[in-house]
Design a protein around this motif. Structure first.
Motif, PDB file in Angstrom:
ATOM      1  N   TRP A  49       0.685  -1.027   0.264  1.00 29.41           N
ATOM      2  CA  TRP A  49       0.116  -0.099   0.125  1.00 29.41           C
ATOM      3  C   TRP A  49       0.801   1.313  -0.026  1.00 29.41           C
ATOM      4  O   TRP A  49       0.569   2.223  -0.670  1.00 29.41           O
ATOM      5  N   HIS A  50       2.124   0.862   0.452  1.00 28.17           N
ATOM      6  CA  HIS A  50       2.642   2.784   0.226  1.00 28.17           C
ATOM      7  C   HIS A  50       3.527   2.338  -0.702  1.00 28.17           C
ATOM      8  O   HIS A  50       3.064   3.871  -1.106  1.00 28.17           O
ATOM      9  N   ILE A  94       2.312   1.499  -3.636  1.00 29.31           N
ATOM     10  CA  ILE A  94       0.714   2.158  -4.733  1.00 29.31           C
ATOM     11  C   ILE A  94       0.424   3.253  -3.964  1.00 29.31           C
ATOM     12  O   ILE A  94      -0.547   3.969  -5.413  1.00 29.31           O
ATOM     13  N   SER A  95       1.149   3.547  -2.486  1.00 27.62           N
ATOM     14  CA  SER A  95       0.132   5.447  -2.811  1.00 27.62           C
ATOM     15  C   SER A  95       1.584   6.035  -3.219  1.00 27.62           C
ATOM     16  O   SER A  95       1.057   7.536  -2.943  1.00 27.62           O
ATOM     17  N   THR A  96       3.258   5.206  -3.312  1.00 18.57           N
ATOM     18  CA  THR A  96       3.855   6.642  -4.008  1.00 18.57           C
ATOM     19  C   THR A  96       3.419   6.480  -5.837  1.00 18.57           C
ATOM     20  O   THR A  96       4.153   7.950  -5.476  1.00 18.57           O
ATOM     21  N   MET A 100       0.844   7.003  -6.649  1.00 21.17           N
ATOM     22  CA  MET A 100       0.108   7.893  -6.664  1.00 21.17           C
ATOM     23  C   MET A 100       0.187   9.756  -6.651  1.00 21.17           C
ATOM     24  O   MET A 100      -0.086  10.578  -6.786  1.00 21.17           O
ATOM     25  N   GLY A 106     -12.556   3.055  -9.069  1.00 20.02           N
ATOM     26  CA  GLY A 106     -12.087   1.612  -8.177  1.00 20.02           C
ATOM     27  C   GLY A 106      -9.976   1.404  -8.559  1.00 20.02           C
ATOM     28  O   GLY A 106      -9.580   1.553  -9.722  1.00 20.02           O
ATOM     29  N   ILE A 107      -9.908  -0.139  -8.451  1.00 18.01           N
ATOM     30  CA  ILE A 107      -8.811  -1.091  -8.846  1.00 18.01           C
ATOM     31  C   ILE A 107      -9.290  -2.431  -9.246  1.00 18.01           C
ATOM     32  O   ILE A 107      -9.614  -2.706  -8.727  1.00 18.01           O
ATOM     33  N   ARG A 108      -7.996  -2.417 -10.278  1.00 20.47           N
ATOM     34  CA  ARG A 108      -8.553  -3.771 -10.601  1.00 20.47           C
ATOM     35  C   ARG A 108      -7.077  -4.825 -11.225  1.00 20.47           C
ATOM     36  O   ARG A 108      -5.988  -3.942 -11.246  1.00 20.47           O
ATOM     37  N   ASP A 109      -7.238  -6.017 -10.854  1.00 23.56           N
ATOM     38  CA  ASP A 109      -6.095  -6.466 -10.860  1.00 23.56           C
ATOM     39  C   ASP A 109      -4.665  -6.094  -9.989  1.00 23.56           C
ATOM     40  O   ASP A 109      -3.411  -5.809 -10.966  1.00 23.56           O
ATOM     41  N   LEU A 110      -5.067  -6.009  -9.049  1.00 26.18           N
ATOM     42  CA  LEU A 110      -3.179  -5.204  -8.480  1.00 26.18           C
ATOM     43  C   LEU A 110      -2.880  -6.425  -7.888  1.00 26.18           C
ATOM     44  O   LEU A 110      -3.071  -7.299  -7.290  1.00 26.18           O
ATOM     45  N   LYS A 111      -1.276  -5.738  -8.596  1.00 18.92           N
ATOM     46  CA  LYS A 111      -0.501  -7.575  -8.237  1.00 18.92           C
ATOM     47  C   LYS A 111       1.338  -6.893  -7.978  1.00 18.92           C
ATOM     48  O   LYS A 111       2.021  -5.833  -8.260  1.00 18.92           O
ATOM     49  N   TRP A 112       1.265  -7.044  -6.693  1.00 17.13           N
ATOM     50  CA  TRP A 112       2.741  -6.792  -6.254  1.00 17.13           C
ATOM     51  C   TRP A 112       4.091  -8.056  -6.602  1.00 17.13           C
ATOM     52  O   TRP A 112       3.932  -8.721  -5.944  1.00 17.13           O
TER      53      TRP A 112
END
Lengths: 155, 155
Positions: free
Chosen positions: A57-58, A60-62, A64, A92-98
């Motif tokens: 989440w850090h 993806i927030s970065t 942003m 929304g968000i889809r298929d977020l892959k780390w």
């Protein structure tokens, strides 16, 4: 074509690069994701990650943070093809892959690419824009990928 | 092996885990937005009212962060969590406004033991977050990775 050009459909925009420091990784994790492999070097060594790494989440927030910083240039670019677009909220968000951990000291480059758009029947003048976004390591390895649906005012 | 309360075996399909209430205030929403998502509707009451969000509203990624923290406090920190490979779907259904109190629940959808790492299992869950009016603010489906309590036993 003009609306596609205003929305930069198909164009990969490089948003910027960020080097993740231990203190910011721990500060974010302390607030939002205090799992020990994001807070403590020793605990991280004992975990599946092997070293201290950022909360997803850090990361993806970065992304942003750099996306927001690029907005004025994207708006200005749209003006060259007609009326300027306006950014609205995300639906929304889809298929977020780390795909790979982001470790302390990693320098990550963030990108976005608008793929398509559709009008919103409920909000005349607004469209839902689908984007594919990536975070890349210096060797080009994708460490995070996700799609977003963002409301944009196109007039 | 794990000494945590929650291991892979405890996430039975159909199980519902409640996420205790969490009130969000304007200061923490604005603090996050200033760093990661400095769009006017996330920073300023008047700009929020003038936007389609209808008030000072959280960045979607702040909402996701609070969501993550609620999961951490409810069960993840006392689990054998090994992180998450990603999020299939995250929908922002209603704005999260300053002063809102969120509650939520996690429902286990399916699970399987890793074929390559027998001591590790994948748990697919659906999360829902509601405001104090009972409105669905955010929904998410994702997969978490958890160590088994008894690797090798039929799970």
């Amino acid at each position: 074509m003009s609306l596609d050009q205003r929305l930069a459909i198909g164009e990969t925009i490089v948003l910027g690069s960020h080097t993740f420091g231990a203190e910011e990784i721990k500060a974010f994790a302390a607030k939002f994701d205090p799992q020990r492999f994001h807070l403590d070097e020793e605990a991280a060594k004992a975990s599946v990650f092997g070293r201290l790494c950022a909360s997803g989440w850090h990361t993806i927030s970065t992304w942003m943070k750099y996306n927001a910083a690029a907005m004025p240039a994207i708006i200005e670019r749209s003006r060259a093809f007609g009326e300027a677009i306006e950014f609205g909220p995300a639906a929304g968000i889809r298929d977020l892959k780390w795909l790979k951990p982001v470790y302390v000291g990693d320098t990550i480059t963030f990108t976005r690419k608008a793929l398509g758009h559709r009008p919103l029947a409920s909000r005349p003048g607004w469209r839902m824009v689908t984007m594919e976004n990536e975070a890349l390591a210096p060797d080009g390895t994708v460490v995070m990928r996700f799609s977003t649906m963002v409301l944009m005012k196109t007039g | 092996m794990t000494d945590k309360t929650w291991a892979y075996e405890d996430f039975e399909v159909g199980k519902v885990i409640d996420l205790p209430p969490r009130t969000v205030d304007a200061a923490e929403m604005v603090e996050f937005a200033a760093e990661f998502d400095p769009q006017p509707m996330h920073l300023d009451e008047e700009a929020g009212k003038a936007s389609i969000l209808g008030g000072l509203a959280a960045s979607g990624l702040f909402t996701a962060g609070i969501f993550m923290r609620m999961m951490c406090d409810a069960y993840l920190l006392d689990s054998s969590s090994q992180g998450s490979p990603g999020v299939d779907m995250l929908n922002f259904r209603k704005p999260l406004l300053a002063g809102d109190t969120l509650t939520g629940r996690t429902t286990v959808l399916s699970r399987r033991v890793s074929s390559s790492r027998p001591g590790l299992g994948f748990v697919s869950v659906r999360h829902e977050l509601f405001n104090q009016h009972g409105e669905l603010v955010c929904e998410m489906t994702n997969t978490g990775m958890f160590l088994l309590r008894n690797p090798g036993a039929a799970a």
